[in-house]
Scaffold this motif. Structure first.
Motif, PDB file in Angstrom:
ATOM      1  N   PRO A 245      52.672 -24.106 -71.173  1.00  0.00           N
ATOM      2  CA  PRO A 245      51.610 -24.772 -72.372  1.00  0.00           C
ATOM      3  C   PRO A 245      50.271 -25.617 -71.460  1.00  0.00           C
ATOM      4  O   PRO A 245      50.594 -25.964 -70.077  1.00  0.00           O
ATOM      5  CB  PRO A 245      52.710 -26.084 -72.186  1.00  0.00           C
ATOM      6  CG  PRO A 245      53.935 -25.888 -71.411  1.00  0.00           C
ATOM      7  CD  PRO A 245      54.164 -24.373 -71.038  1.00  0.00           C
ATOM      8  N   ILE A 246      49.731 -25.513 -72.449  1.00  0.00           N
ATOM      9  CA  ILE A 246      48.439 -25.902 -71.692  1.00  0.00           C
ATOM     10  C   ILE A 246      48.554 -27.874 -72.115  1.00  0.00           C
ATOM     11  O   ILE A 246      48.669 -28.351 -72.821  1.00  0.00           O
ATOM     12  CB  ILE A 246      47.174 -26.123 -72.154  1.00  0.00           C
ATOM     13  CG1 ILE A 246      46.822 -24.251 -71.908  1.00  0.00           C
ATOM     14  CG2 ILE A 246      45.787 -26.509 -71.985  1.00  0.00           C
ATOM     15  CD1 ILE A 246      45.656 -23.169 -73.458  1.00  0.00           C
ATOM     16  N   ASP A 247      48.121 -28.695 -70.398  1.00  0.00           N
ATOM     17  CA  ASP A 247      48.671 -29.572 -70.201  1.00  0.00           C
ATOM     18  C   ASP A 247      47.342 -30.756 -70.702  1.00  0.00           C
ATOM     19  O   ASP A 247      46.015 -30.720 -69.813  1.00  0.00           O
ATOM     20  CB  ASP A 247      48.726 -30.566 -69.218  1.00  0.00           C
ATOM     21  CG  ASP A 247      49.373 -31.838 -69.432  1.00  0.00           C
ATOM     22  OD1 ASP A 247      49.185 -32.452 -70.266  1.00  0.00           O
ATOM     23  OD2 ASP A 247      49.686 -32.474 -67.806  1.00  0.00           O
ATOM     24  N   ILE A 248      46.971 -31.217 -71.556  1.00  0.00           N
ATOM     25  CA  ILE A 248      45.224 -31.964 -72.146  1.00  0.00           C
ATOM     26  C   ILE A 248      45.911 -33.273 -72.559  1.00  0.00           C
ATOM     27  O   ILE A 248      46.506 -33.112 -73.746  1.00  0.00           O
ATOM     28  CB  ILE A 248      44.757 -30.796 -72.955  1.00  0.00           C
ATOM     29  CG1 ILE A 248      44.058 -29.619 -72.333  1.00  0.00           C
ATOM     30  CG2 ILE A 248      43.711 -31.624 -73.999  1.00  0.00           C
ATOM     31  CD1 ILE A 248      43.054 -28.895 -73.117  1.00  0.00           C
ATOM     32  N   VAL A 249      44.441 -33.609 -72.449  1.00  0.00           N
ATOM     33  CA  VAL A 249      44.867 -35.211 -72.738  1.00  0.00           C
ATOM     34  C   VAL A 249      43.737 -35.425 -72.724  1.00  0.00           C
ATOM     35  O   VAL A 249      42.708 -35.978 -72.794  1.00  0.00           O
ATOM     36  CB  VAL A 249      45.670 -36.678 -71.717  1.00  0.00           C
ATOM     37  CG1 VAL A 249      45.953 -38.090 -72.034  1.00  0.00           C
ATOM     38  CG2 VAL A 249      46.726 -36.203 -70.739  1.00  0.00           C
ATOM     39  N   ILE A 250      43.595 -36.945 -74.253  1.00  0.00           N
ATOM     40  CA  ILE A 250      42.481 -36.895 -75.149  1.00  0.00           C
ATOM     41  C   ILE A 250      42.727 -38.539 -75.246  1.00  0.00           C
ATOM     42  O   ILE A 250      43.189 -38.991 -75.909  1.00  0.00           O
ATOM     43  CB  ILE A 250      42.023 -36.221 -76.637  1.00  0.00           C
ATOM     44  CG1 ILE A 250      40.864 -36.881 -77.210  1.00  0.00           C
ATOM     45  CG2 ILE A 250      43.487 -36.540 -77.158  1.00  0.00           C
ATOM     46  CD1 ILE A 250      40.665 -36.844 -78.391  1.00  0.00           C
TER      47      ILE A 250
ATOM     48  N   MET B 118      40.395 -45.726 -63.062  1.00  0.00           N
ATOM     49  CA  MET B 118      39.024 -44.976 -62.482  1.00  0.00           C
ATOM     50  C   MET B 118      39.093 -43.912 -61.726  1.00  0.00           C
ATOM     51  O   MET B 118      38.082 -43.362 -61.193  1.00  0.00           O
ATOM     52  CB  MET B 118      39.729 -46.203 -60.960  1.00  0.00           C
ATOM     53  CG  MET B 118      39.078 -47.544 -60.947  1.00  0.00           C
ATOM     54  SD  MET B 118      39.875 -48.419 -59.668  1.00  0.00           S
ATOM     55  CE  MET B 118      39.614 -48.290 -57.866  1.00  0.00           C
ATOM     56  N   GLN B 119      40.981 -43.865 -61.516  1.00  0.00           N
ATOM     57  CA  GLN B 119      41.034 -41.757 -61.193  1.00  0.00           C
ATOM     58  C   GLN B 119      39.911 -41.088 -61.951  1.00  0.00           C
ATOM     59  O   GLN B 119      38.804 -40.160 -61.916  1.00  0.00           O
ATOM     60  CB  GLN B 119      41.752 -40.995 -61.700  1.00  0.00           C
ATOM     61  CG  GLN B 119      42.351 -40.052 -60.984  1.00  0.00           C
ATOM     62  CD  GLN B 119      44.041 -39.504 -61.138  1.00  0.00           C
ATOM     63  OE1 GLN B 119      44.376 -40.229 -62.494  1.00  0.00           O
ATOM     64  NE2 GLN B 119      44.716 -39.397 -60.534  1.00  0.00           N
ATOM     65  N   LEU B 120      39.842 -41.537 -63.626  1.00  0.00           N
ATOM     66  CA  LEU B 120      39.472 -40.679 -64.574  1.00  0.00           C
ATOM     67  C   LEU B 120      37.856 -40.686 -63.864  1.00  0.00           C
ATOM     68  O   LEU B 120      36.561 -39.811 -64.757  1.00  0.00           O
ATOM     69  CB  LEU B 120      39.807 -41.524 -65.984  1.00  0.00           C
ATOM     70  CG  LEU B 120      41.042 -40.844 -66.631  1.00  0.00           C
ATOM     71  CD1 LEU B 120      41.265 -41.968 -67.746  1.00  0.00           C
ATOM     72  CD2 LEU B 120      41.621 -39.484 -66.867  1.00  0.00           C
ATOM     73  N   ILE B 121      37.188 -42.082 -64.178  1.00  0.00           N
ATOM     74  CA  ILE B 121      35.956 -41.735 -63.676  1.00  0.00           C
ATOM     75  C   ILE B 121      35.194 -41.722 -62.912  1.00  0.00           C
ATOM     76  O   ILE B 121      34.733 -40.627 -62.627  1.00  0.00           O
ATOM     77  CB  ILE B 121      35.129 -43.566 -64.029  1.00  0.00           C
ATOM     78  CG1 ILE B 121      35.460 -44.917 -65.288  1.00  0.00           C
ATOM     79  CG2 ILE B 121      34.185 -43.424 -62.982  1.00  0.00           C
ATOM     80  CD1 ILE B 121      35.687 -46.028 -64.582  1.00  0.00           C
ATOM     81  N   ALA B 122      36.223 -41.338 -61.518  1.00  0.00           N
ATOM     82  CA  ALA B 122      35.673 -40.165 -60.608  1.00  0.00           C
ATOM     83  C   ALA B 122      36.185 -39.119 -60.402  1.00  0.00           C
ATOM     84  O   ALA B 122      35.038 -38.487 -60.363  1.00  0.00           O
ATOM     85  CB  ALA B 122      37.165 -40.893 -60.144  1.00  0.00           C
TER      86      ALA B 122
ATOM     87  N   ILE C  32      37.638 -40.196 -74.294  1.00  0.00           N
ATOM     88  CA  ILE C  32      37.724 -39.115 -72.812  1.00  0.00           C
ATOM     89  C   ILE C  32      38.618 -37.923 -72.507  1.00  0.00           C
ATOM     90  O   ILE C  32      39.779 -38.133 -73.374  1.00  0.00           O
ATOM     91  CB  ILE C  32      38.807 -39.677 -71.463  1.00  0.00           C
ATOM     92  CG1 ILE C  32      37.397 -41.742 -71.480  1.00  0.00           C
ATOM     93  CG2 ILE C  32      38.717 -39.121 -70.575  1.00  0.00           C
ATOM     94  CD1 ILE C  32      38.264 -42.645 -70.838  1.00  0.00           C
ATOM     95  N   VAL C  33      38.796 -36.324 -72.286  1.00  0.00           N
ATOM     96  CA  VAL C  33      39.191 -35.622 -72.590  1.00  0.00           C
ATOM     97  C   VAL C  33      39.565 -35.669 -71.547  1.00  0.00           C
ATOM     98  O   VAL C  33      38.893 -34.769 -70.132  1.00  0.00           O
ATOM     99  CB  VAL C  33      38.918 -34.364 -73.308  1.00  0.00           C
ATOM    100  CG1 VAL C  33      39.914 -33.609 -73.386  1.00  0.00           C
ATOM    101  CG2 VAL C  33      38.653 -35.352 -74.760  1.00  0.00           C
ATOM    102  N   ALA C  34      41.055 -34.242 -70.671  1.00  0.00           N
ATOM    103  CA  ALA C  34      41.434 -34.615 -69.519  1.00  0.00           C
ATOM    104  C   ALA C  34      42.059 -33.057 -69.599  1.00  0.00           C
ATOM    105  O   ALA C  34      43.539 -33.278 -70.427  1.00  0.00           O
ATOM    106  CB  ALA C  34      42.509 -35.459 -69.095  1.00  0.00           C
TER     107      ALA C  34
ATOM    108  N   VAL D  73      33.345 -31.322 -75.683  1.00  0.00           N
ATOM    109  CA  VAL D  73      34.526 -30.587 -74.903  1.00  0.00           C
ATOM    110  C   VAL D  73      34.991 -29.690 -74.534  1.00  0.00           C
ATOM    111  O   VAL D  73      36.016 -28.836 -74.198  1.00  0.00           O
ATOM    112  CB  VAL D  73      35.783 -31.230 -76.167  1.00  0.00           C
ATOM    113  CG1 VAL D  73      35.510 -30.503 -77.658  1.00  0.00           C
ATOM    114  CG2 VAL D  73      37.401 -31.124 -75.719  1.00  0.00           C
ATOM    115  N   LEU D  74      33.846 -28.088 -75.432  1.00  0.00           N
ATOM    116  CA  LEU D  74      34.112 -27.007 -75.296  1.00  0.00           C
ATOM    117  C   LEU D  74      33.910 -26.281 -73.816  1.00  0.00           C
ATOM    118  O   LEU D  74      34.428 -25.423 -73.588  1.00  0.00           O
ATOM    119  CB  LEU D  74      33.052 -26.133 -75.821  1.00  0.00           C
ATOM    120  CG  LEU D  74      32.900 -26.794 -77.736  1.00  0.00           C
ATOM    121  CD1 LEU D  74      32.137 -25.873 -78.386  1.00  0.00           C
ATOM    122  CD2 LEU D  74      34.619 -26.178 -78.311  1.00  0.00           C
TER     123      LEU D  74
END
Length: 144
Positions: free
Chosen positions: A4-9, A48-52, A99-101, A115-116
């Motif tokens: 599975p592809i791990d994506i977080v929004i 802070m991790q997301l911003i970095a 924010i999408v990871a 996001v694309l």
């Protein structure tokens, strides 16, 4: 069988840009982890991790519209990143969205079609935003 592809929004269902971004993730055949960040705000360390990982200044993640930005005096350029983070921790509505990871990277998806750039799977078909603006054609190609 594929992994599975791990994506977080980090999502706000009241935000059209956030809804469009979520719909484009799903249009790629991916069901992301949806975090309604106003109900479940990220920890300071995670933020802070997301911003970095986005490689943006803290200030670039601040949302002005519909927030206490002006009342809190956040336009003051002398405020430190720590002070801006304090404000976002106290008032999560100040965190811009969505924010999408993804495995490819982390991005503030404004506009939503940003996001694309970080989706590991192509779009499965045509996609238009809620306002009718075409983003992806029937072959899954980005419309300029």
């Amino acid at each position: 069988m594929t992994e599975p592809i791990d994506i977080v929004i980090y999502h706000n269902p009241d935000c059209g840009t956030s809804r469009n971004t979520l719909a484009m993730i799903r249009n790629a055949g991916i069901e992301p982890h949806v975090v309604e960040y106003l109900k479940t705000p990220p920890s300071r360390a995670l933020l802070m991790q997301l911003i970095a990982r986005m490689d943006i200044p803290v200030r670039d993640l601040l949302r002005e519209k519909g927030t206490p930005y002006a009342e809190l005096g956040l336009q003051d350029e002398t405020l430190t990143d720590e002070q801006l983070l304090d404000a976002m921790m106290e008032h999560p509505i100040l965190i811009n969205r969505p924010i999408v990871a993804s495995p490819i990277g982390v991005k503030l998806c404004r506009p939503s079609e940003a996001v694309l750039d970080i989706l590991p799977m192509p779009q499965k078909g045509a996609f238009a935003k809620e306002d009718g603006e075409a983003v992806v054609d029937a072959e899954g190609r980005r419309v300029s």
